[in-house]
Design a protein around this motif. Structure first.
Motif, PDB file in Angstrom:
ATOM      1  N   THR A 145       0.833  -1.214   0.000  1.00  0.00           N
ATOM      2  CA  THR A 145       0.000   0.000   0.000  1.00  0.00           C
ATOM      3  C   THR A 145       0.859   1.252   0.000  1.00  0.00           C
ATOM      4  O   THR A 145       0.704   2.136  -0.846  1.00  0.00           O
ATOM      5  N   THR A 146       1.784   1.326   0.946  1.00  0.00           N
ATOM      6  CA  THR A 146       2.502   2.574   1.187  1.00  0.00           C
ATOM      7  C   THR A 146       3.538   2.885   0.107  1.00  0.00           C
ATOM      8  O   THR A 146       3.679   4.042  -0.302  1.00  0.00           O
ATOM      9  N   ILE A 147       4.277   1.882  -0.352  1.00  0.00           N
ATOM     10  CA  ILE A 147       5.251   2.147  -1.407  1.00  0.00           C
ATOM     11  C   ILE A 147       4.527   2.461  -2.709  1.00  0.00           C
ATOM     12  O   ILE A 147       4.976   3.288  -3.511  1.00  0.00           O
ATOM     13  N   PHE A 148       3.397   1.804  -2.930  1.00  0.00           N
ATOM     14  CA  PHE A 148       2.568   2.097  -4.108  1.00  0.00           C
ATOM     15  C   PHE A 148       2.176   3.574  -4.100  1.00  0.00           C
ATOM     16  O   PHE A 148       2.159   4.234  -5.141  1.00  0.00           O
ATOM     17  N   GLN A 149       1.887   4.109  -2.910  1.00  0.00           N
ATOM     18  CA  GLN A 149       1.469   5.504  -2.783  1.00  0.00           C
ATOM     19  C   GLN A 149       2.631   6.489  -2.806  1.00  0.00           C
ATOM     20  O   GLN A 149       2.512   7.581  -3.364  1.00  0.00           O
ATOM     21  N   LEU A 150       3.760   6.107  -2.181  1.00  0.00           N
ATOM     22  CA  LEU A 150       4.780   7.093  -1.833  1.00  0.00           C
ATOM     23  C   LEU A 150       6.078   7.016  -2.631  1.00  0.00           C
ATOM     24  O   LEU A 150       6.978   7.827  -2.409  1.00  0.00           O
ATOM     25  N   SER A 175       9.221  -6.303   6.176  1.00  0.00           N
ATOM     26  CA  SER A 175       8.739  -5.145   5.417  1.00  0.00           C
ATOM     27  C   SER A 175       9.899  -4.409   4.762  1.00  0.00           C
ATOM     28  O   SER A 175       9.809  -3.984   3.598  1.00  0.00           O
ATOM     29  N   ALA A 176      11.006  -4.259   5.495  1.00  0.00           N
ATOM     30  CA  ALA A 176      12.169  -3.559   4.948  1.00  0.00           C
ATOM     31  C   ALA A 176      12.777  -4.321   3.784  1.00  0.00           C
ATOM     32  O   ALA A 176      13.150  -3.722   2.766  1.00  0.00           O
ATOM     33  N   LEU A 177      12.879  -5.636   3.911  1.00  0.00           N
ATOM     34  CA  LEU A 177      13.447  -6.451   2.837  1.00  0.00           C
ATOM     35  C   LEU A 177      12.565  -6.398   1.595  1.00  0.00           C
ATOM     36  O   LEU A 177      13.049  -6.120   0.482  1.00  0.00           O
ATOM     37  N   GLY A 178      11.280  -6.664   1.758  1.00  0.00           N
ATOM     38  CA  GLY A 178      10.365  -6.643   0.623  1.00  0.00           C
ATOM     39  C   GLY A 178      10.283  -5.272  -0.017  1.00  0.00           C
ATOM     40  O   GLY A 178      10.303  -5.140  -1.252  1.00  0.00           O
ATOM     41  N   GLY A 179      10.218  -4.229   0.807  1.00  0.00           N
ATOM     42  CA  GLY A 179      10.131  -2.875   0.280  1.00  0.00           C
ATOM     43  C   GLY A 179      11.387  -2.462  -0.459  1.00  0.00           C
ATOM     44  O   GLY A 179      11.321  -1.817  -1.516  1.00  0.00           O
ATOM     45  N   GLY A 180      12.545  -2.827   0.074  1.00  0.00           N
ATOM     46  CA  GLY A 180      13.803  -2.502  -0.586  1.00  0.00           C
ATOM     47  C   GLY A 180      13.912  -3.149  -1.954  1.00  0.00           C
ATOM     48  O   GLY A 180      14.350  -2.512  -2.928  1.00  0.00           O
ATOM     49  N   LEU A 181      13.506  -4.409  -2.058  1.00  0.00           N
ATOM     50  CA  LEU A 181      13.541  -5.114  -3.344  1.00  0.00           C
ATOM     51  C   LEU A 181      12.557  -4.493  -4.331  1.00  0.00           C
ATOM     52  O   LEU A 181      12.839  -4.396  -5.535  1.00  0.00           O
ATOM     53  N   MET A 182      11.395  -4.055  -3.828  1.00  0.00           N
ATOM     54  CA  MET A 182      10.423  -3.390  -4.704  1.00  0.00           C
ATOM     55  C   MET A 182      10.991  -2.094  -5.278  1.00  0.00           C
ATOM     56  O   MET A 182      10.828  -1.805  -6.470  1.00  0.00           O
ATOM     57  N   ILE A 205      -9.187 -12.812   8.645  1.00  0.00           N
ATOM     58  CA  ILE A 205      -9.191 -11.937   7.469  1.00  0.00           C
ATOM     59  C   ILE A 205      -7.829 -11.274   7.287  1.00  0.00           C
ATOM     60  O   ILE A 205      -7.291 -11.187   6.174  1.00  0.00           O
ATOM     61  N   ASN A 206      -7.244 -10.844   8.383  1.00  0.00           N
ATOM     62  CA  ASN A 206      -5.942 -10.193   8.326  1.00  0.00           C
ATOM     63  C   ASN A 206      -4.860 -11.151   7.838  1.00  0.00           C
ATOM     64  O   ASN A 206      -4.012 -10.791   7.014  1.00  0.00           O
ATOM     65  N   SER A 207      -4.903 -12.387   8.328  1.00  0.00           N
ATOM     66  CA  SER A 207      -3.896 -13.376   7.936  1.00  0.00           C
ATOM     67  C   SER A 207      -4.016 -13.733   6.459  1.00  0.00           C
ATOM     68  O   SER A 207      -3.006 -13.864   5.751  1.00  0.00           O
ATOM     69  N   ILE A 208      -5.260 -13.891   5.986  1.00  0.00           N
ATOM     70  CA  ILE A 208      -5.471 -14.166   4.559  1.00  0.00           C
ATOM     71  C   ILE A 208      -4.973 -12.984   3.727  1.00  0.00           C
ATOM     72  O   ILE A 208      -4.296 -13.160   2.700  1.00  0.00           O
ATOM     73  N   GLY A 209      -5.299 -11.793   4.179  1.00  0.00           N
ATOM     74  CA  GLY A 209      -4.874 -10.596   3.455  1.00  0.00           C
ATOM     75  C   GLY A 209      -3.366 -10.444   3.416  1.00  0.00           C
ATOM     76  O   GLY A 209      -2.792 -10.083   2.380  1.00  0.00           O
ATOM     77  N   VAL A 210      -2.692 -10.717   4.543  1.00  0.00           N
ATOM     78  CA  VAL A 210      -1.232 -10.626   4.587  1.00  0.00           C
ATOM     79  C   VAL A 210      -0.596 -11.657   3.660  1.00  0.00           C
ATOM     80  O   VAL A 210       0.389 -11.373   2.971  1.00  0.00           O
ATOM     81  N   THR A 211      -1.179 -12.855   3.624  1.00  0.00           N
ATOM     82  CA  THR A 211      -0.676 -13.877   2.698  1.00  0.00           C
ATOM     83  C   THR A 211      -0.779 -13.388   1.255  1.00  0.00           C
ATOM     84  O   THR A 211       0.167 -13.528   0.469  1.00  0.00           O
ATOM     85  N   CYS A 212      -1.919 -12.793   0.922  1.00  0.00           N
ATOM     86  CA  CYS A 212      -2.096 -12.239  -0.429  1.00  0.00           C
ATOM     87  C   CYS A 212      -1.089 -11.127  -0.694  1.00  0.00           C
ATOM     88  O   CYS A 212      -0.529 -11.030  -1.798  1.00  0.00           O
ATOM     89  N   GLU A 213      -0.847 -10.286   0.319  1.00  0.00           N
ATOM     90  CA  GLU A 213       0.092  -9.187   0.128  1.00  0.00           C
ATOM     91  C   GLU A 213       1.513  -9.697  -0.075  1.00  0.00           C
ATOM     92  O   GLU A 213       2.246  -9.206  -0.942  1.00  0.00           O
ATOM     93  N   ILE A 214       1.913 -10.685   0.709  1.00  0.00           N
ATOM     94  CA  ILE A 214       3.258 -11.249   0.558  1.00  0.00           C
ATOM     95  C   ILE A 214       3.427 -11.858  -0.829  1.00  0.00           C
ATOM     96  O   ILE A 214       4.454 -11.657  -1.493  1.00  0.00           O
ATOM     97  N   VAL A 215       2.406 -12.615  -1.284  1.00  0.00           N
ATOM     98  CA  VAL A 215       2.447 -13.189  -2.632  1.00  0.00           C
ATOM     99  C   VAL A 215       2.554 -12.076  -3.670  1.00  0.00           C
ATOM    100  O   VAL A 215       3.320 -12.168  -4.642  1.00  0.00           O
ATOM    101  N   GLY A 216       1.792 -10.996  -3.470  1.00  0.00           N
ATOM    102  CA  GLY A 216       1.820  -9.875  -4.394  1.00  0.00           C
ATOM    103  C   GLY A 216       3.175  -9.190  -4.444  1.00  0.00           C
ATOM    104  O   GLY A 216       3.658  -8.823  -5.518  1.00  0.00           O
ATOM    105  N   VAL A 217       3.800  -9.014  -3.275  1.00  0.00           N
ATOM    106  CA  VAL A 217       5.120  -8.388  -3.221  1.00  0.00           C
ATOM    107  C   VAL A 217       6.147  -9.240  -3.958  1.00  0.00           C
ATOM    108  O   VAL A 217       6.948  -8.737  -4.767  1.00  0.00           O
ATOM    109  N   VAL A 218       6.134 -10.559  -3.686  1.00  0.00           N
ATOM    110  CA  VAL A 218       7.070 -11.472  -4.355  1.00  0.00           C
ATOM    111  C   VAL A 218       6.858 -11.445  -5.870  1.00  0.00           C
ATOM    112  O   VAL A 218       7.818 -11.363  -6.658  1.00  0.00           O
ATOM    113  N   ALA A 219       5.595 -11.497  -6.284  1.00  0.00           N
ATOM    114  CA  ALA A 219       5.284 -11.481  -7.716  1.00  0.00           C
ATOM    115  C   ALA A 219       5.741 -10.179  -8.360  1.00  0.00           C
ATOM    116  O   ALA A 219       6.312 -10.178  -9.463  1.00  0.00           O
ATOM    117  N   LEU A 220       5.506  -9.067  -7.679  1.00  0.00           N
ATOM    118  CA  LEU A 220       5.881  -7.763  -8.224  1.00  0.00           C
ATOM    119  C   LEU A 220       7.400  -7.646  -8.358  1.00  0.00           C
ATOM    120  O   LEU A 220       7.906  -7.150  -9.376  1.00  0.00           O
TER     121      LEU A 220
END
Length: 517
Positions: free
Chosen positions: A56-61, A281-288, A193-208
């Protein structure tokens, strides 16, 4: 390095050590178990990771950082991470010893006294309300791109347009109603709901990240390029401003502490998840960030500085994969808003339980069926929608409010780390070796405590100054409202004055604590 310094040995403590249960642990700290204790390790991690919500945040900022520092703004990311990790290590040690809801408030009052604790909690509540509103606004950046039908008002989806700003309020309000309902029906539903959402977000970050690296136009050395800002005199100051992007993103990792009373063996789980949520978050964000810089079609056409990540994604992915990724970002926005509202409601509940807020009796009531404090969740939801209303025709003001709330978060963090440093110099933590519910030694910094704490305080002070500095390009980019340039100090003073008016007087704390104990 002794056995009590970082890292702590993982073996069991001596058989003679008393092994507390979660309920008895809480009772020793002066509270009875009211909230339902049902969260495991992943649910605890998800709370912190979804608050940061890099998708969310890197997409915005991203555009904010790039516009000021060029590709070299990347180096602000690891620097902010190191500073925040110093803070997280201190929080982890406190979470191991005081596993109580309302973490920032509870830690601050135990280290600095009741007034310090109250203002730390007050700052965090205000900041979290605005942060949740800012997260909800992000739906406007995503949903109209998925389907034009989400643009209910007008036909211009840009957040800076009157129709886009108004539509953002509608979408954000609907989202906040949903998160309020979820928070009210129980922590089990929230965690699922949060756990499912986080799983989706992690998959999305890796895919991106994979998409970016497989479509690279240039090598990782791009991060050494200062870009157009580097051609101007005084680049170092522009680079420092670009660090605000990372400062805005890497907050909220302490949410695991807010849910301590709902987590199994929080003395062990919360310290781990606080560190892990920030590190992941730092690792995934840095790679993004690196991947986006490598894959961008151009670094000089101005699109990265204005459109950011959506520009890179649109240039690489075609439908339906681009749409799938946007849906994943929308999910990340949803769980980010949910996590922030959950943390805020637990903080409000904790302060109300101690009689520290107006209408404390109502706000401290826990529903026996759901095991959750419903009134704080509803109040937080209403307050967030009220803040959203500022965005109607005034997106510049809302952006300024969002920036200022980060200053409040950093100040709240310092109201923990500064008194903690004072207590460390007096010998904290006192007493013998403590163990968690599984008989394992608690996380401790040992001899590294003072230097790590000192670095956390110095970092926090520098970031508060950087975040608060009256920059027109941050606080009043349109130039329409000159007073907004001073929004940070004005808002902090206003929050303090309102806080003084609300500060409970002439009323003894029902759960007094000995400072530094």
């Amino acid at each position: 390095m002794s056995s009590t310094t970082l890292p702590v040995p993982e073996g069991p403590a001596s058989p003679s050590a008393a092994v507390p249960t979660d309920h008895s642990d809480l009772a020793e700290l002066g509270y009875e178990q009211q909230l339902h204790r049902s969260l495991g390790k992943f649910a605890s991690f998800a709370a912190g990771f979804s608050f940061v919500s890099i998708l969310t945040t890197i997409f915005q900022l991203f555009a904010l950082g790039f516009s000021f520092g060029g590709p070299a703004f990347f180096f602000t990311w690891p620097l902010v991470f190191l500073g925040q990790f110093m803070v997280a290590l201190n929080f982890a040690e406190l979470a191991a010893r005081y596993p109580i809801s309302g973490a920032i408030y509870q830690w601050a009052r135990r280290m600095g006294g009741e007034i310090v604790g109250w203002f730390a909690g007050w700052f965090m509540i205000i900041a979290q309300i605005v942060t949740a509103s800012a997260a909800a606004i992000a739906l406007q950046v995503v949903l109209p791109s998925v389907w034009s039908g989400f643009q209910i008002v007008g036909d211009d989806p840009a957040l800076t347009s009157p129709s886009g700003a108004t539509n953002a309020v509608i979408l954000g309000s609907v989202l906040l109603v949903l998160t309020t309902i979820i928070n009210s029906i129980g922590v089990n539903w929230m965690s699922r709901i949060n756990s499912i959402g986080v799983t989706c977000e992690i998959v999305g970050v890796v895919a991106l990240v994979l998409v970016f690296f497989t479509h690279a136009q240039r090598g990782p050395q791009v991060v050494l390029d200062t870009g157009a800002p580097g051609a101007e005199p005084g680049y170092i100051w522009a680079w420092i401003v670009s660090g605000l992007m990372a400062a805005y993103v890497m907050v909220g990792f302490g949410s695991a502490g807010e849910l301590a009373e709902e987590t199994h063996n929080p003395r062990r789980v919360a310290p781990r998840t606080i560190r892990l949520a920030l590190s992941a978050s730092a690792l995934g964000g840095g790679l993004m960030i690196v991947g986006a810089l490598m894959a961008a079609p151009s670094l000089t056409d101005g699109n990265l500085a204005t459109l950011g990540l959506p520009y890179v994604i649109d240039s690489i992915l075609t439908s339906p994969w681009g749409t799938v990724l946007l849906i994943d970002v929308a999910i990340a926005v949803f769980i980010c808003t949910l996590a922030i509202q959950t943390a805020a409601s637990r903080l409000m509940f904790s302060m109300a339980r101690d009689g520290r807020l107006p209408a404390s009796k109502m706000l401290s009531k826990v529903n026996s069926k759901t095991g959750t404090p419903i009134a704080p969740s509803v109040l937080i939801g209403i307050a967030c929608v009220a803040v959203l209303a500022v965005n109607v025709g005034n997106s510049a003001i809302f952006t300024t409010l969002s920036s200022v709330c980060i200053v409040l978060i950093y100040l709240a963090y310092m109201m923990v780390t500064v008194p903690l440093l004072v207590q460390r110099l007096k010998g904290w933590p006192h007493g013998g070796v403590q163990v968690d519910a599984e008989g394992m030694k608690l996380f401790t910094l040992g001899r590294l405590g003072v230097p790590v704490n000192l670095l956390a305080v110095l970092y926090g002070g520098m970031m508060v100054i950087n975040l608060s500095w009256p920059r027109a390009e941050i606080f009043n980019p349109t130039g329409e409202f000159p007073v907004l340039q001073w929004a940070a100090p004005i808002t902090v003073v206003a929050v303090v004055l309102v806080g003084i008016a609300c500060l409970p007087r002439g009323k003894a704390h029902p759960k007094p604590v000995q400072i530094g104990a």
